[in-house]
Motif scaffolding. Structure first.
Motif, PDB file in Angstrom:
ATOM      1  N   LYS A 203       4.709  -9.653   4.318  1.00  0.00           N
ATOM      2  CA  LYS A 203       4.296  -9.157   3.005  1.00  0.00           C
ATOM      3  C   LYS A 203       3.131  -8.184   3.117  1.00  0.00           C
ATOM      4  CE  LYS A 203       5.881 -12.936   0.050  1.00  0.00           C
ATOM      5  NZ  LYS A 203       5.494 -13.976  -0.931  1.00  0.00           N
ATOM      6  N   LYS A 204       2.333  -8.349   4.159  1.00  0.00           N
ATOM      7  CA  LYS A 204       1.133  -7.520   4.308  1.00  0.00           C
ATOM      8  C   LYS A 204       1.286  -6.403   5.343  1.00  0.00           C
ATOM      9  CE  LYS A 204      -1.592  -9.887   1.499  1.00  0.00           C
ATOM     10  NZ  LYS A 204      -2.715 -10.679   2.041  1.00  0.00           N
ATOM     11  N   LEU A 205       2.186  -6.562   6.299  1.00  0.00           N
ATOM     12  CA  LEU A 205       2.259  -5.622   7.421  1.00  0.00           C
ATOM     13  C   LEU A 205       3.666  -5.072   7.613  1.00  0.00           C
ATOM     14  CD1 LEU A 205       0.164  -7.620  10.060  1.00  0.00           C
ATOM     15  CD2 LEU A 205      -0.625  -5.731   8.631  1.00  0.00           C
ATOM     16  N   SER A 206       3.736  -3.758   7.802  1.00  0.00           N
ATOM     17  CA  SER A 206       5.003  -3.129   8.171  1.00  0.00           C
ATOM     18  C   SER A 206       5.258  -3.375   9.662  1.00  0.00           C
ATOM     19  CB  SER A 206       4.942  -1.624   7.913  1.00  0.00           C
ATOM     20  OG  SER A 206       3.998  -1.006   8.802  1.00  0.00           O
ATOM     21  N   ARG A 207       6.438  -3.022  10.094  1.00  0.00           N
ATOM     22  CA  ARG A 207       6.741  -3.134  11.517  1.00  0.00           C
ATOM     23  C   ARG A 207       5.772  -2.281  12.335  1.00  0.00           C
ATOM     24  NH1 ARG A 207      11.638  -4.002  14.274  1.00  0.00           N
ATOM     25  NH2 ARG A 207      11.414  -3.493  16.488  1.00  0.00           N
ATOM     26  N   HIS A 208       5.489  -1.087  11.827  1.00  0.00           N
ATOM     27  CA  HIS A 208       4.565  -0.180  12.505  1.00  0.00           C
ATOM     28  C   HIS A 208       3.192  -0.831  12.671  1.00  0.00           C
ATOM     29  CE1 HIS A 208       2.764   3.684  13.602  1.00  0.00           C
ATOM     30  NE2 HIS A 208       1.831   3.470  12.702  1.00  0.00           N
ATOM     31  N   GLN A 209       2.716  -1.488  11.621  1.00  0.00           N
ATOM     32  CA  GLN A 209       1.418  -2.149  11.690  1.00  0.00           C
ATOM     33  C   GLN A 209       1.446  -3.356  12.622  1.00  0.00           C
ATOM     34  OE1 GLN A 209       1.191  -2.577   7.375  1.00  0.00           O
ATOM     35  NE2 GLN A 209      -0.672  -1.321   7.344  1.00  0.00           N
ATOM     36  N   LEU A 210       2.563  -4.066  12.639  1.00  0.00           N
ATOM     37  CA  LEU A 210       2.699  -5.191  13.576  1.00  0.00           C
ATOM     38  C   LEU A 210       2.601  -4.695  15.017  1.00  0.00           C
ATOM     39  CD1 LEU A 210       5.590  -7.192  11.879  1.00  0.00           C
ATOM     40  CD2 LEU A 210       3.258  -8.038  12.267  1.00  0.00           C
ATOM     41  N   ARG A 211       3.238  -3.555  15.263  1.00  0.00           N
ATOM     42  CA  ARG A 211       3.191  -2.979  16.613  1.00  0.00           C
ATOM     43  C   ARG A 211       1.760  -2.553  16.960  1.00  0.00           C
ATOM     44  NH1 ARG A 211       6.720  -0.103  20.055  1.00  0.00           N
ATOM     45  NH2 ARG A 211       5.593   0.127  22.021  1.00  0.00           N
ATOM     46  N   GLN A 212       1.073  -1.956  16.001  1.00  0.00           N
ATOM     47  CA  GLN A 212      -0.317  -1.573  16.232  1.00  0.00           C
ATOM     48  C   GLN A 212      -1.182  -2.803  16.499  1.00  0.00           C
ATOM     49  OE1 GLN A 212      -1.043   0.744  12.613  1.00  0.00           O
ATOM     50  NE2 GLN A 212      -1.292   2.573  13.878  1.00  0.00           N
ATOM     51  N   LEU A 213      -0.968  -3.843  15.695  1.00  0.00           N
ATOM     52  CA  LEU A 213      -1.724  -5.085  15.871  1.00  0.00           C
ATOM     53  C   LEU A 213      -1.485  -5.664  17.257  1.00  0.00           C
ATOM     54  CD1 LEU A 213      -3.459  -7.424  14.808  1.00  0.00           C
ATOM     55  CD2 LEU A 213      -1.380  -8.381  13.763  1.00  0.00           C
ATOM     56  N   ALA A 214      -0.240  -5.613  17.715  1.00  0.00           N
ATOM     57  CA  ALA A 214       0.096  -6.147  19.044  1.00  0.00           C
ATOM     58  C   ALA A 214      -0.689  -5.439  20.143  1.00  0.00           C
ATOM     59  CB  ALA A 214       1.596  -6.016  19.299  1.00  0.00           C
ATOM     60  N   THR A 215      -0.873  -4.122  19.991  1.00  0.00           N
ATOM     61  CA  THR A 215      -1.607  -3.375  21.018  1.00  0.00           C
ATOM     62  C   THR A 215      -3.106  -3.691  21.003  1.00  0.00           C
ATOM     63  OG1 THR A 215      -2.009  -1.446  19.581  1.00  0.00           O
ATOM     64  CG2 THR A 215       0.048  -1.477  20.851  1.00  0.00           C
ATOM     65  N   LYS A 232      -9.810 -12.418  16.363  1.00  0.00           N
ATOM     66  CA  LYS A 232      -9.028 -12.766  15.183  1.00  0.00           C
ATOM     67  C   LYS A 232      -9.751 -12.349  13.904  1.00  0.00           C
ATOM     68  CE  LYS A 232      -7.123 -16.798  12.759  1.00  0.00           C
ATOM     69  NZ  LYS A 232      -6.906 -18.266  12.816  1.00  0.00           N
ATOM     70  N   ALA A 233     -11.031 -12.663  13.819  1.00  0.00           N
ATOM     71  CA  ALA A 233     -11.803 -12.310  12.620  1.00  0.00           C
ATOM     72  C   ALA A 233     -11.852 -10.800  12.408  1.00  0.00           C
ATOM     73  CB  ALA A 233     -13.214 -12.883  12.740  1.00  0.00           C
ATOM     74  N   THR A 234     -12.042 -10.062  13.501  1.00  0.00           N
ATOM     75  CA  THR A 234     -12.100  -8.601  13.413  1.00  0.00           C
ATOM     76  C   THR A 234     -10.781  -8.013  12.927  1.00  0.00           C
ATOM     77  OG1 THR A 234     -13.733  -8.492  15.196  1.00  0.00           O
ATOM     78  CG2 THR A 234     -12.500  -6.476  14.717  1.00  0.00           C
ATOM     79  N   SER A 242      -5.094 -12.854   5.473  1.00  0.00           N
ATOM     80  CA  SER A 242      -5.570 -14.233   5.448  1.00  0.00           C
ATOM     81  C   SER A 242      -5.217 -14.884   6.780  1.00  0.00           C
ATOM     82  CB  SER A 242      -4.901 -14.997   4.304  1.00  0.00           C
ATOM     83  OG  SER A 242      -3.511 -15.155   4.579  1.00  0.00           O
ATOM     84  N   SER A 243      -5.709 -16.085   7.007  1.00  0.00           N
ATOM     85  CA  SER A 243      -5.383 -16.787   8.252  1.00  0.00           C
ATOM     86  C   SER A 243      -3.882 -17.026   8.349  1.00  0.00           C
ATOM     87  CB  SER A 243      -6.129 -18.122   8.313  1.00  0.00           C
ATOM     88  OG  SER A 243      -5.849 -18.784   9.530  1.00  0.00           O
ATOM     89  N   ASN A 244      -3.256 -17.345   7.216  1.00  0.00           N
ATOM     90  CA  ASN A 244      -1.806 -17.573   7.198  1.00  0.00           C
ATOM     91  C   ASN A 244      -1.045 -16.286   7.499  1.00  0.00           C
ATOM     92  OD1 ASN A 244       0.544 -19.184   6.735  1.00  0.00           O
ATOM     93  ND2 ASN A 244       0.755 -18.192   4.736  1.00  0.00           N
ATOM     94  N   ASP A 245      -1.504 -15.169   6.903  1.00  0.00           N
ATOM     95  CA  ASP A 245      -0.887 -13.865   7.184  1.00  0.00           C
ATOM     96  C   ASP A 245      -0.975 -13.534   8.672  1.00  0.00           C
ATOM     97  OD1 ASP A 245      -0.356 -13.390   4.474  1.00  0.00           O
ATOM     98  OD2 ASP A 245      -2.325 -12.470   4.164  1.00  0.00           O
ATOM     99  N   PHE A 246      -2.122 -13.800   9.258  1.00  0.00           N
ATOM    100  CA  PHE A 246      -2.349 -13.489  10.668  1.00  0.00           C
ATOM    101  C   PHE A 246      -1.413 -14.313  11.553  1.00  0.00           C
ATOM    102  CE2 PHE A 246      -4.841 -13.771  14.668  1.00  0.00           C
ATOM    103  CZ  PHE A 246      -4.990 -12.414  14.927  1.00  0.00           C
ATOM    104  N   CYS A 247      -1.246 -15.593  11.233  1.00  0.00           N
ATOM    105  CA  CYS A 247      -0.364 -16.465  12.021  1.00  0.00           C
ATOM    106  C   CYS A 247       1.088 -16.004  11.937  1.00  0.00           C
ATOM    107  CB  CYS A 247      -0.483 -17.907  11.545  1.00  0.00           C
ATOM    108  SG  CYS A 247      -2.051 -18.684  11.969  1.00  0.00           S
TER     109      CYS A 247
END
Length: 431
Positions: A203-215, A232-234, A242-247
């Motif tokens: 709901k919060k992240l596109s695939r592109h953002q997920l890929r960026q987050l992974a890097t 994680k906090a950064t 949120s913590s749930n979104d991050f997980c």
């Protein structure tokens, strides 16, 4: 309404190059219409500018030029609006309804596109901001598409009395600039429709953002360390999670081949083994020239005699196929076929999963028909780009160990850059 045989004006004739495909013949869509009107506007502008208005007077040509320019912009924006609605459906976030067929008000269409582009995907923001001044200019001059079609409005008031002069050179520069941005918008919304279609987003992240987050994540092996809490906090603050979104994001990252590779883990490919791939390439090398993988021969014109020599004798391939069939399983060969074919698919690992599932469904048929299975193996032996395509897939899917093993075993290091150029380019994340 059937006009195919009785309309003397709108019909096909000789020469065939002059026959335009319309309707269901080629299935042109809204972008084809938009591109056609844009091309017509440019052709008229170029013709007038080339003769400095002598052969084609700008005083009369200005009306079809500006009308076709405006209509092209309207159609490009309506296409973008349709894509935004489709992306919303894929994301499970329905956009407000909008009748694109009934509305010709450029200002209304633009407000819809601009308003929903920013909330749909961050990658649209720069293009939309760039378009704003151009679309507003045209909408202010001719919102409804009537100003350059007729000299008077419905209340019998003359159009364009407040402006007086329109310069063709200014029109050309401005239209080329807006056309470039509209094409960029069309490409991006089309890309996003395909990307969201594969279903990897939150709901919060596109695939592109997920890929960026992974890097930006540390290796998976370091997630249990105390320092990971600061990371994680950064990242939660950066992506507004949120913590749930991050997980949820971490779970998706660990599931997808290309994203998992960014955190130092390899998602296993069902049925794939390095040993089976090595046996396949060993037999491939018996019937093909490995040196041409390392250094492809330059293109040249060949004679008929050389063409005959170039035709492969199928017997060696059949022998190799029979030997290979006894050394690898049906499941292993299905994985090899999928790795070969993935290079021609969309650059998302879900596309690989789809191709793999197709070949896995053929396993029972291959078991039931050994002769057909040998023919399929033999055809694979003759695929000249087998190394290039399979290495592409291994790289795209983060199968680093297998990739490096194949490069080393067959002494392909001198060709690494060329063999992996396409996969490396596709893996690159735009800043």
């Amino acid at each position: 309404m059937h006009l195919a045989f009785d309309n003397k004006t709108f019909r096909g004739a000789e020469p065939t190059w002059a026959n335009a495909c319309v309707g269901e013949n080629g299935a042109p869509g809204i972008i084809d219409y938009a591109s056609g009107f844009a091309a017509a506007a440019n052709a008229l502008l170029d013709s007038a500018i080339a003769t400095q208005g002598i052969k084609l007077t700008v005083d009369t040509l200005v009306y079809p030029v500006c009308f076709t320019m405006r209509h092209a912009i309207e159609l490009f924006l309506k296409s973008a609006a349709e894509d935004l609605i489709r992306i919303g459906e894929l994301r499970g976030v329905a956009l407000p309804s909008f009748s694109h067929k009934e509305s010709h008000d450029l200002g209304v269409i633009w407000r819809y596109v601009k308003g929903h582009a920013f909330t749909t995907d961050e990658r649209l923001a720069e293009i939309v901001r760039g378009l704003d001044e151009y679309v507003l200019d045209v909408a202010a001059m001719d919102a409804s598409g009537q100003v350059f079609r007729y000299p008077f409005d419905l209340e019998n008031k003359k159009h364009l009395t407040e402006i007086g002069i329109i310069n063709f050179l200014v029109l050309k520069v401005r239209f080329n600039e807006v056309e470039r941005l509209l094409l960029a918008l069309s490409r991006m919304t089309g890309k996003l429709v395909e990307e969201y279609h594969w279903g990897t987003f939150t709901k919060k992240l596109s695939r592109h953002q997920l890929r960026q987050l992974a890097t930006e994540l540390p290796p998976r092996s370091a997630w249990q360390e105390a320092s990971f809490d600061d990371v994680k906090a950064t990242l939660m603050a950066k992506y507004k999670l949120s913590s749930n979104d991050f997980c949820k994001a971490l779970k998706l990252i660990q599931q997808r081949y290309e994203m998992a590779a960014c955190i130092g883990i390899q998602v296993p490919i069902p049925g794939f083994t390095l040993v089976a791939l090595q046996r396949f390439f060993d037999y491939w090398c018996k019937v093909n020239e490995l040196k041409h993988v390392i250094e492809p021969p330059p293109p040249r014109i060949v004679g008929s005699g050389e063409l005959l020599d170039a035709l492969q004798d199928p017997a060696p391939r059949q022998v190799s196929a029979k030997a290979l069939a006894s050394e690898i399983s049906f499941e292993e060969f299905a994985a090899i076929q999928a790795l070969f074919e993935f290079e021609g698919e969309a650059p998302f690992s879900e596309a690989f999963d789809l191709v793999l599932s197709i070949h896995q469904k053929r396993i029972d048929r291959h078991r039931a028909d050994p002769d057909e299975y040998l023919r399929v193996l033999s055809r694979m032996m003759g695929k000249m780009r087998a190394f290039e395509r399979i290495l592409y897939s291994l790289d795209m899917l983060g199968q680093t160990e297998a990739l490096e093993a194949i490069l080393a075993r067959y002494c392909l290091e001198p060709a690494r850059v060329r063999l992996l150029e396409r996969s490396q380019r596709r893996k690159r994340i735009d800043a």
